[in-house]
Design a protein around this motif. Structure first.
Motif, PDB file in Angstrom:
ATOM      1  N   VAL A 116       0.858  -1.194   0.000  1.00 23.61           N
ATOM      2  CA  VAL A 116       0.000   0.000   0.000  1.00 23.61           C
ATOM      3  C   VAL A 116       0.893   1.243   0.000  1.00 23.61           C
ATOM      4  O   VAL A 116       1.713   1.422   0.894  1.00 23.61           O
ATOM      5  N   GLY A 117       0.750   2.063  -1.034  1.00 18.92           N
ATOM      6  CA  GLY A 117       1.611   3.236  -1.135  1.00 18.92           C
ATOM      7  C   GLY A 117       3.006   2.901  -1.628  1.00 18.92           C
ATOM      8  O   GLY A 117       3.916   3.731  -1.543  1.00 18.92           O
TER       9      GLY A 117
ATOM     10  N   SER B 166       7.311  -3.083   5.428  1.00 17.73           N
ATOM     11  CA  SER B 166       6.828  -4.047   6.425  1.00 17.73           C
ATOM     12  C   SER B 166       6.296  -5.289   5.745  1.00 17.73           C
ATOM     13  O   SER B 166       5.890  -5.258   4.583  1.00 17.73           O
ATOM     14  N   THR B 167       6.311  -6.384   6.495  1.00 23.61           N
ATOM     15  CA  THR B 167       5.647  -7.594   6.049  1.00 23.61           C
ATOM     16  C   THR B 167       4.160  -7.442   6.304  1.00 23.61           C
ATOM     17  O   THR B 167       3.732  -6.594   7.095  1.00 23.61           O
ATOM     18  N   MET B 168       3.362  -8.248   5.640  1.00 21.30           N
ATOM     19  CA  MET B 168       1.964  -8.363   6.027  1.00 21.30           C
ATOM     20  C   MET B 168       1.896  -9.252   7.262  1.00 21.30           C
ATOM     21  O   MET B 168       2.739 -10.134   7.453  1.00 21.30           O
ATOM     22  N   ALA B 169       0.913  -9.008   8.103  1.00 22.31           N
ATOM     23  CA  ALA B 169       0.816  -9.712   9.383  1.00 22.31           C
ATOM     24  C   ALA B 169       0.716 -11.224   9.215  1.00 22.31           C
ATOM     25  O   ALA B 169       0.122 -11.725   8.259  1.00 22.31           O
ATOM     26  N   ASP B 170       1.322 -11.931  10.165  1.00 15.59           N
ATOM     27  CA  ASP B 170       1.095 -13.369  10.275  1.00 15.59           C
ATOM     28  C   ASP B 170      -0.379 -13.606  10.596  1.00 15.59           C
ATOM     29  O   ASP B 170      -1.123 -12.651  10.880  1.00 15.59           O
ATOM     30  N   LYS B 171      -0.799 -14.851  10.586  1.00 15.42           N
ATOM     31  CA  LYS B 171      -2.142 -15.188  11.062  1.00 15.42           C
ATOM     32  C   LYS B 171      -2.013 -16.126  12.254  1.00 15.42           C
ATOM     33  O   LYS B 171      -1.121 -16.973  12.293  1.00 15.42           O
ATOM     34  N   ALA B 172      -2.886 -15.934  13.216  1.00 17.66           N
ATOM     35  CA  ALA B 172      -2.870 -16.763  14.420  1.00 17.66           C
ATOM     36  C   ALA B 172      -4.292 -16.925  14.929  1.00 17.66           C
ATOM     37  O   ALA B 172      -5.196 -16.185  14.534  1.00 17.66           O
TER      38      ALA B 172
ATOM     39  N   ALA C 249       2.462  10.346   6.658  1.00 18.01           N
ATOM     40  CA  ALA C 249       2.005   9.714   5.414  1.00 18.01           C
ATOM     41  C   ALA C 249       2.478   8.274   5.316  1.00 18.01           C
ATOM     42  O   ALA C 249       1.763   7.402   4.819  1.00 18.01           O
ATOM     43  N   SER C 250       3.678   7.996   5.798  1.00 18.19           N
ATOM     44  CA  SER C 250       4.218   6.640   5.757  1.00 18.19           C
ATOM     45  C   SER C 250       3.573   5.757   6.820  1.00 18.19           C
ATOM     46  O   SER C 250       3.183   4.619   6.548  1.00 18.19           O
ATOM     47  N   ALA C 251       3.458   6.289   8.035  1.00 20.37           N
ATOM     48  CA  ALA C 251       2.852   5.519   9.125  1.00 20.37           C
ATOM     49  C   ALA C 251       1.422   5.135   8.786  1.00 20.37           C
ATOM     50  O   ALA C 251       0.954   4.040   9.127  1.00 20.37           O
ATOM     51  N   ASP C 252       0.728   6.028   8.082  1.00 21.72           N
ATOM     52  CA  ASP C 252      -0.655   5.751   7.691  1.00 21.72           C
ATOM     53  C   ASP C 252      -0.739   4.466   6.867  1.00 21.72           C
ATOM     54  O   ASP C 252      -1.667   3.669   7.025  1.00 21.72           O
TER      55      ASP C 252
ATOM     56  N   PHE D 250      -0.008   1.080   8.881  1.00 21.14           N
ATOM     57  CA  PHE D 250      -1.169   0.535   9.589  1.00 21.14           C
ATOM     58  C   PHE D 250      -1.876  -0.549   8.779  1.00 21.14           C
ATOM     59  O   PHE D 250      -2.535  -1.424   9.330  1.00 21.14           O
ATOM     60  N   GLU D 251      -1.746  -0.486   7.456  1.00 22.60           N
ATOM     61  CA  GLU D 251      -2.435  -1.435   6.569  1.00 22.60           C
ATOM     62  C   GLU D 251      -1.843  -2.846   6.650  1.00 22.60           C
ATOM     63  O   GLU D 251      -2.387  -3.787   6.071  1.00 22.60           O
TER      64      GLU D 251
END
Length: 265
Positions: free
Chosen positions: A195-196, A211-217, A253-256, A259-260
């Motif tokens: 994203v971005g 960043s990586t996309m979140a793991d799933k748990a 702008a980057s932190a926004d 969050f994704e």
């Protein structure tokens, strides 16, 4: 004081890796046998009196951290602050809070019901920062929040823990650009947050992030166990300021876009 900081971040790490198993793979991939230096951790909360941003910040202030920046994310209905310690090796802390009053009445009611389940003085101990969700929530209510605010749904499901840790690329031995880090991650089959763009920020704003996309748990909802996005790993490269010290802040702008990273894929 240094031991207290190390102890707290040690507990935060243990809580984080329980739901982020890929973190060990990140260390193996990028560390080359050397310790990974943590740039910062981030927390999410609601802007309600019992659990507001300052309730979390108090535990870091007690360790010598000072407030250094404020941020507003209008579209996500968030307000945030970041904190730094005089020891430059101490990780920075980024705490955001959701403006609950800007959500729908239905979402507000769910969130208020969650916070009402908490004992009044639960936030008095720093243990609060890494014990997860201090309430029960149904998967149905999670889905209702998710339709309106991914942030709210994540917090409702996972509660209080580091939302992410962050590799300081400046302190890595085998990598000196964020592009090289990203390439290594993708080669190892990590999915990055695009994203971005894969890289958020640039040398002009003195900070580049990915960043990586979140793991799933699995989460034990009140009406059954479900597997949902948990936590992720961030990577930050900071550029020197005029005085030669690395830029210590964050870029809205980057932190926004970061969050994704907990969005479902």
């Amino acid at each position: 004081m240094q031991k207290d900081i190390e102890s707290l971040f040690g507990h935060l790490w243990e809580s984080y890796i329980k739901v982020t198993p890929s973190a060990h793979q990140v260390h193996a991939l990028l560390g080359g046998g050397e310790p990974i230096v943590n740039d910062h951790v981030a927390f999410r909360t609601f802007n309600l009196p019992k659990v507001g941003l300052e309730k979390l910040a108090a535990h870091f202030r007690a360790l010598g951290y000072e407030e250094k920046g404020q941020y507003v994310f209008k579209a996500k209905k968030l307000y945030a602050k970041h904190f730094e310690h005089r020891d430059p090796d101490a990780p920075k802390v980024f705490i955001s809070e959701l403006k609950v009053e800007e959500l729908s009445p239905q979402a507000q009611a769910i969130i208020h019901s969650l916070v009402a389940q908490m004992p009044d003085h639960l936030t008095d101990s720093p243990v609060f920062l890494y014990t997860g969700a201090p309430w029960l929530i149904s998967h149905g209510d999670y889905q209702t929040l998710l339709a309106e605010s991914e942030y709210a749904a994540w917090l409702a499901a996972w509660g209080y823990r580091a939302n992410h840790f962050t590799v300081s690329i400046n302190r890595l031995h085998g990598f000196d650009t964020i592009q090289a880090v990203n390439a290594a991650l993708k080669q190892a089959d990590f999915v990055l947050n695009t994203v971005g763009g894969e890289v958020k920020g640039d040398p002009q704003v003195m900070l580049e992030q990915s960043s990586t996309m979140a793991d799933k748990a699995e989460v034990a909802f009140s009406d059954g166990v479900k597997r949902i996005p948990s936590c992720f790993y961030e990577f930050a490269l900071r550029y020197p300021q005029a005085d030669g010290t690395l830029y210590p802040g964050f870029v809205e702008a980057s932190a926004d876009k970061i969050f994704e990273s907990t969005n479902a894929m």
